[in-house]
Design an enzyme around this catalytic site. Structure first.
Site, mmCIF file in Angstrom:
data_model
loop_
_atom_site.group_PDB
_atom_site.id
_atom_site.type_symbol
_atom_site.label_atom_id
_atom_site.label_comp_id
_atom_site.label_asym_id
_atom_site.label_seq_id
_atom_site.Cartn_x
_atom_site.Cartn_y
_atom_site.Cartn_z
ATOM 1 N N HIS A 51 0.682 -1.193 -0.017
ATOM 2 C CA HIS A 51 -0.118 -0.165 -0.006
ATOM 3 C C HIS A 51 1.036 1.220 0.193
ATOM 4 O O HIS A 51 0.956 1.964 0.775
ATOM 5 C CB HIS A 51 -0.744 -0.158 1.248
ATOM 6 C CG HIS A 51 -2.109 -0.872 1.036
ATOM 7 N ND1 HIS A 51 -2.776 -1.222 2.075
ATOM 8 C CD2 HIS A 51 -2.745 -1.233 0.040
ATOM 9 C CE1 HIS A 51 -4.113 -2.086 1.669
ATOM 10 N NE2 HIS A 51 -3.846 -2.026 0.510
ATOM 11 N N HIS A 85 -11.131 -9.082 -7.192
ATOM 12 C CA HIS A 85 -11.068 -7.725 -6.486
ATOM 13 C C HIS A 85 -10.377 -6.953 -7.445
ATOM 14 O O HIS A 85 -9.405 -7.344 -8.313
ATOM 15 C CB HIS A 85 -10.472 -7.893 -5.004
ATOM 16 C CG HIS A 85 -9.748 -6.897 -4.584
ATOM 17 N ND1 HIS A 85 -10.607 -5.639 -4.297
ATOM 18 C CD2 HIS A 85 -8.866 -6.588 -3.625
ATOM 19 C CE1 HIS A 85 -9.770 -4.853 -3.605
ATOM 20 N NE2 HIS A 85 -8.610 -5.538 -3.046
ATOM 21 N N GLU A 134 -8.270 -4.148 -6.801
ATOM 22 C CA GLU A 134 -6.997 -3.595 -6.314
ATOM 23 C C GLU A 134 -5.886 -4.025 -7.167
ATOM 24 O O GLU A 134 -5.650 -5.181 -7.547
ATOM 25 C CB GLU A 134 -6.728 -3.936 -4.962
ATOM 26 C CG GLU A 134 -5.742 -2.749 -4.480
ATOM 27 C CD GLU A 134 -5.767 -2.474 -2.764
ATOM 28 O OE1 GLU A 134 -6.495 -3.402 -2.255
ATOM 29 O OE2 GLU A 134 -5.240 -1.781 -2.370
ATOM 30 N N ASP A 138 -2.915 -5.027 -6.931
ATOM 31 C CA ASP A 138 -1.832 -6.292 -6.412
ATOM 32 C C ASP A 138 -2.675 -7.297 -7.031
ATOM 33 O O ASP A 138 -1.682 -8.577 -7.279
ATOM 34 C CB ASP A 138 -1.718 -6.206 -4.962
ATOM 35 C CG ASP A 138 -2.968 -6.301 -3.968
ATOM 36 O OD1 ASP A 138 -3.823 -5.543 -4.726
ATOM 37 O OD2 ASP A 138 -3.043 -6.578 -3.151
ATOM 38 N N HIS A 179 -11.783 -5.806 1.542
ATOM 39 C CA HIS A 179 -11.981 -4.619 2.023
ATOM 40 C C HIS A 179 -12.192 -3.434 1.471
ATOM 41 O O HIS A 179 -12.036 -2.334 1.426
ATOM 42 C CB HIS A 179 -10.364 -4.510 2.745
ATOM 43 C CG HIS A 179 -9.399 -4.425 1.711
ATOM 44 N ND1 HIS A 179 -8.752 -3.144 1.600
ATOM 45 C CD2 HIS A 179 -9.077 -5.138 0.869
ATOM 46 C CE1 HIS A 179 -7.667 -3.379 0.652
ATOM 47 N NE2 HIS A 179 -7.955 -4.392 0.136
ATOM 48 N N ASP A 214 -8.619 -11.256 -0.507
ATOM 49 C CA ASP A 214 -7.960 -10.546 0.645
ATOM 50 C C ASP A 214 -8.205 -10.999 2.201
ATOM 51 O O ASP A 214 -7.452 -11.172 2.833
ATOM 52 C CB ASP A 214 -7.957 -9.196 0.669
ATOM 53 C CG ASP A 214 -7.151 -8.175 -0.377
ATOM 54 O OD1 ASP A 214 -6.052 -8.916 -0.735
ATOM 55 O OD2 ASP A 214 -7.706 -7.205 -0.796
ATOM 56 N N TYR A 267 -2.370 -8.382 9.645
ATOM 57 C CA TYR A 267 -2.931 -7.947 8.385
ATOM 58 C C TYR A 267 -4.280 -7.696 8.838
ATOM 59 O O TYR A 267 -5.045 -6.905 8.521
ATOM 60 C CB TYR A 267 -3.118 -9.352 7.668
ATOM 61 C CG TYR A 267 -3.582 -9.184 6.400
ATOM 62 C CD1 TYR A 267 -2.897 -9.038 5.253
ATOM 63 C CD2 TYR A 267 -4.803 -9.466 6.199
ATOM 64 C CE1 TYR A 267 -3.457 -9.039 3.826
ATOM 65 C CE2 TYR A 267 -5.586 -9.477 4.811
ATOM 66 C CZ TYR A 267 -4.690 -9.354 3.581
ATOM 67 O OH TYR A 267 -5.486 -9.431 2.604
ATOM 68 N N HIS A 277 -3.154 -13.470 -0.608
ATOM 69 C CA HIS A 277 -1.751 -13.182 -0.002
ATOM 70 C C HIS A 277 -1.473 -14.205 0.809
ATOM 71 O O HIS A 277 -2.544 -14.661 1.859
ATOM 72 C CB HIS A 277 -1.796 -12.057 0.901
ATOM 73 C CG HIS A 277 -2.171 -10.709 -0.090
ATOM 74 N ND1 HIS A 277 -1.245 -10.240 -1.000
ATOM 75 C CD2 HIS A 277 -3.241 -10.074 -0.251
ATOM 76 C CE1 HIS A 277 -1.931 -9.107 -1.597
ATOM 77 N NE2 HIS A 277 -2.808 -8.828 -1.058
HETATM 78 FE FE1 FEO Z 1 -7.086 -5.134 -1.606
HETATM 79 FE FE2 FEO Z 1 -4.510 -7.596 -2.020
HETATM 80 O O1 FEO Z 1 -5.629 -6.220 -2.294
#
Ligand code: FEO
Length: 395
Positions: A23, A79, A81, A83, A147, A166, A194, A227
């Site tokens: 992030h 998702h 995002e 990553d 999230h 996530d 996390y 992750h």
């Molecule tokens: Fe919300 Fe691992 O990205």
């Protein structure tokens, strides 16, 4: 290189041993991380998520070595995002006509980031299914605010795998992929960190979502997040932990957090810690300088605490800037049902303790009236007041 997960499911992600922050620089990475993408090869071939932009070349090259990309029937973007979606544009240039399954909000986040590229989006909602052959189906479960508003999970029947994105993840590199192969202390530490730093602001939604997933009655043999480790040994252990953590979690711990200019406020912090221990020897007491200790690690300790004491000297009618930033982050994390008290040294005007109390109240803490202010260097009389402050926190 692919790694086998279960049956015809493989991991095709990226293990990032060198990653130092996430992030931007807002989340410290101490033990590596991973972006997990998954390939399902039943009668239909499905790719779930991709990896972060810097690894897009490696990702697409590796995938090409594993399969003929034209064989992919469905791409699932759990998702938006970057990553997880960062390599999607590169991949979709190679297979532009393949359908992309995602939530309505993910269409917004993907197009928002990568522009309108004419991808064949298939918007899905909770309970929608996709037949992948061999008697197996994928069921989609929207996970709004776990999230991002666009987040979802995908459940695969037959192998009973929940691809949770996530949720249930950790920033933790484990080459062998599975929870039973990981260092258990580090795994717990990274899973809590996390949750605290990414999911705690949405804790009420975590509670509601866990109840909803339970109601769906899906047998879960494996939880494969985007992750960190895949939970294959007692996968529900992390679900139980999330239920606990999302419910205003606390241990018998008090954490003292301070910033200091000339060591006066540091002296108060140590005295408060000493008093806390004297009055309650069983309570775990920890002391951190916001200037010296990583903020994500301190927040994890605050999460475990039933109370905190926060100190800053007065500087230019206010508090030290490092503490001001830390308090802003504290507010974002929306901790519940915790007590707080404030302390600090001053030379002239002495507003810091009042400001700290206001900011702690804004952050949702139950702030004690008792406070510890010390003009110039703390003397015996000032230090004696630490006993009342400790007592208020332990009450
Ligand atoms: Fe919300 Fe691992 O990205």
């Amino acid at each position: 290189m692919r790694k086998q997960v279960k049956g015809n499911v493989s991991w095709v992600g990226y293990i990032d041993w060198d990653l130092e922050t996430f992030h931007g620089d807002d989340y410290s990475i101490m033990n590596g991380s991973s972006q997990n993408a998954y390939l399902i090869e039943e009668e239909k071939t499905v790719l779930i998520d991709t990896v972060w932009v810097p690894h897009k070349q490696e990702f697409t090259e590796n995938l090409k070595k594993e399969i003929d990309l034209d064989k992919i029937d469905f791409v699932i973007a759990n998702h938006g995002e970057c990553d997880h979606s960062g390599s999607l544009p590169a991949l979709m240039e190679l297979i532009p006509d393949k359908p992309v399954y995602c939530t309505a909000n993910a269409v917004k986040s993907l197009e928002g980031q990568y522009g309108k590229r004419g991808w064949d989006f298939h918007v899905v909602k909770t309970g929608d299914t996709l037949d992948i052959g061999n008697g197996k189906t994928l069921t989609f479960i929207e996970m709004p605010m776990l999230h991002w508003p666009d987040s979802m999970a995908t459940y695969m029947s037959g192998d009973n795998i929940l691809f949770s994105n996530d949720a249930f993840g950790q920033h933790f590199a484990v080459e062998e992929l599975f929870n039973d192969k990981a260092d258990q202390c580090l795994l717990y530490k990274e899973a809590v960190k996390y949750f605290v730093n990414i999911l705690n602001p949405f804790a009420p939604m975590v509670t509601r979502k866990l109840a909803e997933i339970e109601k769906l009655g899906l047998p879960i043999d494996m939880i494969a997040p985007s992750h960190g480790v895949i939970w294959r040994e007692d996968p529900m252990q992390i679900v139980r932990k999330y239920a606990e953590w999302a419910d205003a979690y606390q241990e018998d711990q008090v954490t003292v957090v301070y910033d200091t200019m000339w060591e006066g406020t540091a002296k108060l912090a140590r005295k408060i810690a000493e008093e806390l221990h004297k009055q309650s020897p069983e309570t775990v007491v920890k002391v951190f300088s916001v200037a010296k200790t990583d903020k994500n690690e301190i927040m994890t300790e605050v999460f475990k605490s039933k109370a905190i004491a926060v100190g800053s000297p007065t500087v230019v009618n206010s508090i030290l800037s490092g503490m001001a930033g830390w308090l802003e982050f504290l507010k974002q994390l929306k901790f519940k049902k915790k007590k707080a008290a404030a302390f600090g040294c001053y030379g002239w005007s002495g507003e810091s303790v009042k400001i700290l109390k206001e900011k702690l109240a804004e952050a949702g803490f139950d702030v004690a009236e008792e406070e510890l202010r010390s003009q110039w260097n703390p003397d015996e009389e000032d230090l004696d007041k630490a006993a009342a402050l400790a007592e208020a926190l332990l009450k």
